[in-house]
Write an enzyme that holds these catalytic residues in place. Structure first.
Site, PDB file in Angstrom:
ATOM      1  N   CYS A 115       0.792  -1.171  -0.055  1.00  0.00           N
ATOM      2  CA  CYS A 115       0.129   0.053  -0.032  1.00  0.00           C
ATOM      3  C   CYS A 115       0.878   1.349   0.049  1.00  0.00           C
ATOM      4  O   CYS A 115       0.286   2.291  -0.351  1.00  0.00           O
ATOM      5  CB  CYS A 115      -0.899  -0.071   1.136  1.00  0.00           C
ATOM      6  N   HIS A 264      -3.451   7.137   2.896  1.00  0.00           N
ATOM      7  CA  HIS A 264      -4.009   5.892   2.224  1.00  0.00           C
ATOM      8  C   HIS A 264      -5.442   5.453   2.883  1.00  0.00           C
ATOM      9  O   HIS A 264      -5.506   5.728   4.079  1.00  0.00           O
ATOM     10  CB  HIS A 264      -2.627   4.890   2.876  1.00  0.00           C
ATOM     11  N   ASN A 294      -9.738  -0.300   0.140  1.00  0.00           N
ATOM     12  CA  ASN A 294      -8.780  -0.045   0.088  1.00  0.00           C
ATOM     13  C   ASN A 294      -8.049  -0.533  -1.313  1.00  0.00           C
ATOM     14  O   ASN A 294      -8.044  -1.876  -1.729  1.00  0.00           O
ATOM     15  CB  ASN A 294      -7.947  -0.858   1.329  1.00  0.00           C
TER      16      ASN A 294
HETATM   17  N1  ACO Z   1     -18.542  -9.429   8.578  1.00  0.00           N
HETATM   18  C1  ACO Z   1     -19.038  -9.687   9.738  1.00  0.00           C
HETATM   19  N2  ACO Z   1     -18.071  -9.958  10.844  1.00  0.00           N
HETATM   20  C2  ACO Z   1     -16.785  -9.791  10.437  1.00  0.00           C
HETATM   21  C3  ACO Z   1     -16.317  -9.693   9.334  1.00  0.00           C
HETATM   22  C4  ACO Z   1     -17.191  -9.151   8.135  1.00  0.00           C
HETATM   23  N3  ACO Z   1     -16.716  -8.996   7.098  1.00  0.00           N
HETATM   24  N4  ACO Z   1     -14.719  -9.804   9.468  1.00  0.00           N
HETATM   25  C5  ACO Z   1     -14.597 -10.127  10.808  1.00  0.00           C
HETATM   26  N5  ACO Z   1     -15.700 -10.183  11.400  1.00  0.00           N
HETATM   27  C6  ACO Z   1     -15.925 -10.214  12.849  1.00  0.00           C
HETATM   28  C7  ACO Z   1     -14.922 -11.048  13.415  1.00  0.00           C
HETATM   29  O1  ACO Z   1     -15.124 -12.537  13.210  1.00  0.00           O
HETATM   30  C8  ACO Z   1     -14.972 -10.686  14.788  1.00  0.00           C
HETATM   31  O2  ACO Z   1     -15.842 -11.541  15.300  1.00  0.00           O
HETATM   32  P1  ACO Z   1     -15.929 -12.259  16.738  1.00  0.00           P
HETATM   33  O3  ACO Z   1     -15.603 -11.125  18.010  1.00  0.00           O
HETATM   34  O4  ACO Z   1     -16.851 -13.197  17.046  1.00  0.00           O
HETATM   35  O5  ACO Z   1     -14.494 -13.131  16.906  1.00  0.00           O
HETATM   36  C9  ACO Z   1     -15.446  -9.284  14.806  1.00  0.00           C
HETATM   37  O6  ACO Z   1     -16.042  -9.187  13.428  1.00  0.00           O
HETATM   38  C10 ACO Z   1     -14.518  -8.368  15.166  1.00  0.00           C
HETATM   39  O7  ACO Z   1     -13.351  -8.335  14.383  1.00  0.00           O
HETATM   40  P2  ACO Z   1     -12.170  -7.771  14.312  1.00  0.00           P
HETATM   41  O8  ACO Z   1     -10.833  -8.210  13.463  1.00  0.00           O
HETATM   42  O9  ACO Z   1     -11.731  -7.667  15.707  1.00  0.00           O
HETATM   43  O10 ACO Z   1     -12.672  -6.377  13.678  1.00  0.00           O
HETATM   44  P3  ACO Z   1     -11.992  -4.869  13.535  1.00  0.00           P
HETATM   45  O11 ACO Z   1     -12.823  -3.841  14.312  1.00  0.00           O
HETATM   46  O12 ACO Z   1     -10.547  -5.137  14.317  1.00  0.00           O
HETATM   47  O13 ACO Z   1     -11.693  -4.685  12.204  1.00  0.00           O
HETATM   48  C11 ACO Z   1     -10.214  -4.484  10.285  1.00  0.00           C
HETATM   49  C12 ACO Z   1     -10.996  -5.367  11.260  1.00  0.00           C
HETATM   50  C13 ACO Z   1     -11.380  -3.743   9.456  1.00  0.00           C
HETATM   51  C14 ACO Z   1      -9.693  -5.424   9.359  1.00  0.00           C
HETATM   52  C15 ACO Z   1      -9.507  -3.539  11.167  1.00  0.00           C
HETATM   53  O14 ACO Z   1      -8.806  -4.409  12.089  1.00  0.00           O
HETATM   54  C16 ACO Z   1      -8.285  -2.756  10.313  1.00  0.00           C
HETATM   55  O15 ACO Z   1      -8.901  -1.792   9.427  1.00  0.00           O
HETATM   56  N6  ACO Z   1      -7.263  -3.021  10.132  1.00  0.00           N
HETATM   57  C17 ACO Z   1      -6.121  -2.389   9.471  1.00  0.00           C
HETATM   58  C18 ACO Z   1      -6.072  -2.817   8.093  1.00  0.00           C
HETATM   59  C19 ACO Z   1      -4.945  -1.984   7.381  1.00  0.00           C
HETATM   60  O16 ACO Z   1      -4.664  -0.726   7.619  1.00  0.00           O
HETATM   61  N7  ACO Z   1      -4.111  -2.782   6.426  1.00  0.00           N
HETATM   62  C20 ACO Z   1      -2.880  -1.926   5.982  1.00  0.00           C
HETATM   63  C21 ACO Z   1      -2.978  -1.769   4.713  1.00  0.00           C
HETATM   64  S1  ACO Z   1      -3.330  -3.093   3.596  1.00  0.00           S
HETATM   65  C22 ACO Z   1      -1.955  -3.319   2.485  1.00  0.00           C
HETATM   66  O17 ACO Z   1      -0.982  -2.914   2.713  1.00  0.00           O
HETATM   67  C23 ACO Z   1      -2.172  -4.590   1.522  1.00  0.00           C
END
Ligand code: ACO
Length: 337
Positions: A115, A264, A294
């Protein structure tokens, strides 16, 4: 070093035609529109169906060259940030060079920083310009993450979209242009976000051995993206804030001097955390994640192109771009437009 700076004189972008909504994804994985919008800020994303990476990169590049007022033959270097190219080789840059009829013989190279790819590409281009090895440079960010996400993994497949963005840089000595670049990597955290290569077996392969290299990097896993989102989230906020402070400090600027922050687009909650730490008003941070998700290396150049075309950036404005991605990699570029 001379007083030459790299001025952005044209931008362009291209999104694949197929728009996929959160509702559409409810039919693919166990998710809801409500979860995706509230956790990420994403409503739709564009997914390549018939378009290749070179198709969208070339369209974005063509638009940027036209906007710059230069002719294709004026370009003397192409640098592309991508981790999802059509081919291992030729590079995306070489293929765009051919597609757009750029001069043969000019250098063309791809940069791999996930990214952060577009900012790394800008950094390389800026150094060519300031060393007077190039005058007019085409810089592209393109990624088609629909190719690498695991479409059965709801925690990642809903986050990404496909696209391309581009900018043309020109050597100028009037004080405007790129003021600073700060690029970083910390390979120790590579396992938080990675997509293995599809490594083929060969006649001398040892079956079921060599699952990891000497650094413990995983080999021969399915070649789909894996991400530990929670851990990435915290590091992303901290690293991008650090990179913005580097950009400000190295130019004697304060947060209130920023005309527009172009971050980003990975998650609106990450963007909001940055905005809060800098105490920036809404109008000073560009957000378009709702439409595209993203798009990895394409996210900043697409945002830059939209911001410019919407009249949010004018001559003399201070624009700071900040990125974070797999590697882990991160960085910032400060520009006096
Ligand atoms: N739909 C419904 N539920 C979901 C989904 C979905 N698509 N995805 C995960 N869940 C559930 C999980 O199973 C979990 O359930 P549980 O509590 O029963 O275990 C719950 O939702 C919470 O999951 P978390 O992973 O804790 O959710 P979070 O609020 O952290 O959001 C996210 C996840 C959006 C991925 C966030 O952590 C994020 O944005 N991280 C950073 C991503 C990023 O910046 N990446 C870098 C750039 S990418 C690159 O370089 C290629």
């Amino acid at each position: 070093m001379s007083d030459i700076r790299s001025r952005i004189i044209g931008t362009g972008s291209c999104l694949p035609k197929k728009v996929v909504s959160n509702k559409d994804l409810e039919a693919v994985v166990d998710t809801t529109d409500e979860w995706i919008s509230s956790r990420t800020g994403i409503s739709t994303r564009c997914i390549a169906t018939s378009e290749s990476a070179v198709d969208v990169a070339s369209k974005a590049a063509d638009e940027a060259i036209k906007a710059s007022g230069l002719a294709p033959e004026d370009i003397d270097l192409v640098v592309t940030g991508t981790v999802t190219p059509d081919m291992a080789f030729p590079s995306t840059s070489s293929m765009v060079q051919s597609r757009l009829g750029l001069r043969s013989g000019i250098p063309a190279l791809d940069v791999s920083a996930a990214c952060s790819g577009f900012l790394y590409a800008l950094d390389v281009a800026d150094k060519y310009i300031r060393l007077e090895d190039a005058k007019n440079v085409l810089v592209i960010g393109v990624d088609l993450f629909s190719r690498v996400v695991d479409w059965t993994d709801r925690s990642t497949c809903v986050l990404f979209g496909d696209g391309a963005g581009a900018a043309v840089l020109k050597a100028e000595s009037n004080g405007n242009g790129i003021l600073s670049t700060h690029m970083h990597s910390d390979g120790r955290h590579g396992e938080l976000l990675y997509a293995p290569m599809d490594i083929k077996e060969h006649p001398f392969s040892v079956k079921d051995e060599a699952k990891a290299d000497d650094n413990g990097s995983k080999l021969r896993e399915p070649s789909t993206l894996k991400m530990r989102g929670n851990e990435i989230f915290k590091i992303a906020v901290r690293s991008m804030n650090g990179a913005i402070m580097e950009a400000l400090d190295s130019n004697g600027l304060k947060a209130e001097d920023i005309t527009l922050l172009v971050p980003h687009q990975a998650n609106t909650r990450i963007i909001k955390a940055m905005k809060d730490r800098l105490d920036l008003p809404d109008g000073k941070i560009f957000v378009n994640i709702s439409k595209y998700g993203n798009t990895s290396a394409a996210s900043i150049p697409i945002a830059l192109d939209e911001a410019f075309r919407e009249g949010r950036i004018k001559d003399g404005d201070i624009v700071i771009m900040v990125a974070f991605g797999g590697g882990l990699t991160w960085g910032s570029v400060a520009v006096r437009w």
